[in-house]
Design an enzyme around this catalytic site. Structure first.
Site, PDB file in Angstrom:
ATOM      1  N   GLY A  31       0.839  -0.800  -0.067  1.00  0.00           N
ATOM      2  CA  GLY A  31       0.160  -0.359   0.265  1.00  0.00           C
ATOM      3  C   GLY A  31       0.982   1.655  -0.079  1.00  0.00           C
ATOM      4  N   HIS A  37       4.354   1.171  -8.078  1.00  0.00           N
ATOM      5  CA  HIS A  37       3.320   0.178  -8.088  1.00  0.00           C
ATOM      6  C   HIS A  37       2.583   0.440  -9.340  1.00  0.00           C
ATOM      7  CE1 HIS A  37       3.939   1.121  -3.672  1.00  0.00           C
ATOM      8  NE2 HIS A  37       4.804   0.069  -3.680  1.00  0.00           N
ATOM      9  N   GLN A 148      12.052  -4.338  -9.684  1.00  0.00           N
ATOM     10  CA  GLN A 148      13.482  -3.933 -10.228  1.00  0.00           C
ATOM     11  C   GLN A 148      13.713  -3.679  -8.697  1.00  0.00           C
ATOM     12  OE1 GLN A 148      15.416  -2.458 -13.224  1.00  0.00           O
ATOM     13  NE2 GLN A 148      17.536  -2.341 -11.748  1.00  0.00           N
ATOM     14  N   MET A 184      11.388   5.998  -6.642  1.00  0.00           N
ATOM     15  CA  MET A 184      10.277   5.959  -5.724  1.00  0.00           C
ATOM     16  C   MET A 184       9.998   5.176  -5.377  1.00  0.00           C
ATOM     17  SD  MET A 184       6.430   7.285  -8.457  1.00  0.00           S
ATOM     18  CE  MET A 184       7.471   8.804  -9.787  1.00  0.00           C
ATOM     19  N   ARG A 187       8.483   4.535   1.124  1.00  0.00           N
ATOM     20  CA  ARG A 187       9.098   4.670   2.718  1.00  0.00           C
ATOM     21  C   ARG A 187       9.445   6.329   2.569  1.00  0.00           C
ATOM     22  NH1 ARG A 187      10.583  -0.673   3.545  1.00  0.00           N
ATOM     23  NH2 ARG A 187       9.576  -1.192   5.359  1.00  0.00           N
TER      24      ARG A 187
HETATM   25  P1  AMP Z   1       5.731  -2.440  -1.432  1.00  0.00           P
HETATM   26  O1  AMP Z   1       4.513  -2.152  -1.406  1.00  0.00           O
HETATM   27  O2  AMP Z   1       7.074  -1.445  -1.356  1.00  0.00           O
HETATM   28  O3  AMP Z   1       5.976  -3.392  -0.322  1.00  0.00           O
HETATM   29  O4  AMP Z   1       6.231  -2.477  -3.426  1.00  0.00           O
HETATM   30  C1  AMP Z   1       5.110  -3.652  -3.708  1.00  0.00           C
HETATM   31  C2  AMP Z   1       5.745  -3.907  -5.690  1.00  0.00           C
HETATM   32  O5  AMP Z   1       5.979  -2.698  -5.587  1.00  0.00           O
HETATM   33  C3  AMP Z   1       7.172  -4.139  -4.585  1.00  0.00           C
HETATM   34  O6  AMP Z   1       7.183  -5.496  -5.997  1.00  0.00           O
HETATM   35  C4  AMP Z   1       8.242  -3.312  -5.200  1.00  0.00           C
HETATM   36  O7  AMP Z   1       9.349  -4.052  -6.107  1.00  0.00           O
HETATM   37  C5  AMP Z   1       7.721  -2.572  -5.644  1.00  0.00           C
HETATM   38  N1  AMP Z   1       8.220  -1.064  -6.398  1.00  0.00           N
HETATM   39  C6  AMP Z   1       8.029  -0.769  -4.787  1.00  0.00           C
HETATM   40  N2  AMP Z   1       8.667   0.559  -5.779  1.00  0.00           N
HETATM   41  C7  AMP Z   1       8.600   0.526  -7.379  1.00  0.00           C
HETATM   42  C8  AMP Z   1       9.059   1.339  -8.146  1.00  0.00           C
HETATM   43  N3  AMP Z   1       9.986   2.928  -7.682  1.00  0.00           N
HETATM   44  N4  AMP Z   1       9.301   1.081  -9.395  1.00  0.00           N
HETATM   45  C9  AMP Z   1       9.362  -0.521  -9.602  1.00  0.00           C
HETATM   46  N5  AMP Z   1       8.257  -1.024  -8.658  1.00  0.00           N
HETATM   47  C10 AMP Z   1       8.435  -0.377  -7.865  1.00  0.00           C
END
Ligand code: AMP
Length: 294
Positions: A31, A37, A148, A184, A187
């Site tokens: 989220g 995302h 990535q 991005m 956090r």
């Molecule tokens: P998170 O909500 O941080 O657990 O991220 C969920 C998914 O979004 C994970 O597969 C992350 O690697 C991906 N993600 C987070 N930040 C980025 C970004 N800046 N660019 C591409 N994918 C991202």
């Protein structure tokens, strides 16, 4: 876009679609969504008939003293982003739905979970692997999309899917950056103005190393030196490492195979990670490989 909160409702919704032969795409998230995302959701919507996005702040992947309790949330904004990016289903389970009383079975990843973030966040990838395995079992996606930016997570997840014979293709989507280059991240919301300015040195260092690589630099030490110099503005560096993209082992001297330069650093109390890919065969492409499991 349908919103479901229970595993039973999710299964009931997906069963007929699967029987109709629809291709199911899955984007697991925690989220506080941003365009990173959004990029995953858009890729899924482009390649699949149905896209399920989950939002679940998974307690088992946070260590003691980490930011579980303060993890940022904005459900209304998340819903709008999912809708606009083309999600068909938003899955919003409670912690008790995912970890009911008596839960005691975990997925233990192997060596790939040990270096980099694994060295600084004990148990993190065990928590990630466990929740991703559970979500894969709930959604049973054909394709699952990961960023990535969390490079080690993509490698651990791909390995898990292969090792446990999960019939899902793990697709890795390139990192989406702010206009000035900062990766991005949910956090980034923790960063005040000064920290936000200083955080930029992470992506600047990585992109400078990438530029040097593209210009022909192959020395591991010199590429790492470029990044370390640039990281002067962070408060502490957890690691800056140049590793093999497949086994995550450090490259001793030269970048003579596909490699990833990974950084984790604190800016104030915020821990940030980022990375860039180096592909010697075709320098300059830098795009993430599509990782398949069998
Ligand atoms: P998170 O909500 O941080 O657990 O991220 C969920 C998914 O979004 C994970 O597969 C992350 O690697 C991906 N993600 C987070 N930040 C980025 C970004 N800046 N660019 C591409 N994918 C991202």
């Amino acid at each position: 876009m349908r919103i479901v909160r229970t595993i039973a409702d999710l299964r009931a919704l997906l069963r007929p679609l699967r029987e109709e032969g629809k291709r199911i795409g899955f984007v697991p998230t925690m989220g506080f969504l941003h365009e990173g995302h959004g990029s995953l959701i858009r890729q899924s919507a482009a390649r699949c008939d149905v896209t399920i996005v989950s939002i679940f702040v998974n307690p088992t992947q946070f260590g003691p003293g980490e930011d579980l309790a303060n993890y940022p949330r904005d459900l209304e904004k998340d819903q709008n982003l999912c809708l606009e990016a083309g999600a068909s289903v938003l899955f919003l389970p409670e912690v008790s739905e995912i970890y009911p009383t008596g839960f005691q079975t975990h997925v233990e990843p192997g060596r790939l979970a040990e270096p980099l973030c694994g060295g600084f966040r004990p148990g993190h990838f065990r928590g990630v692997a466990t929740v991703v395995a559970k979500l894969f079992n709930m959604v049973q996606p054909d394709l699952a999309f990961f960023g990535q930016k969390d490079y080690q997570q993509t490698v651990v997840t791909r390995r898990m899917a292969r090792d446990l014979n999960m019939p899902v293709d793990v697709v890795v989507v390139p990192t989406v950056r702010e206009a000035d280059g900062l990766a991005m991240s949910s956090r980034n919301a923790y960063l005040d103005e000064d920290a936000r300015r200083r955080a930029l040195c992470i992506s600047q260092g990585l992109l400078a190393a990438k530029a040097a690589f593209d210009a022909g630099e192959r020395s591991t030490e010199r590429l790492l030196e470029i990044v370390r110099k640039s990281l002067a503005e962070v408060d502490s560096i957890q690691y800056a490492e140049l590793v093999d993209t497949q086994n995550l082992e450090p490259l001793p001297e030269q970048v003579d195979r596909a490699a990833v330069l990974c950084v984790a650093a604190y800016v104030g109390t915020t821990r940030l990670i980022d990375n860039v890919l180096f592909t010697p065969a075709s320098p300059g492409t830098g795009s993430a490989p599509t990782l398949k499991s069998s």
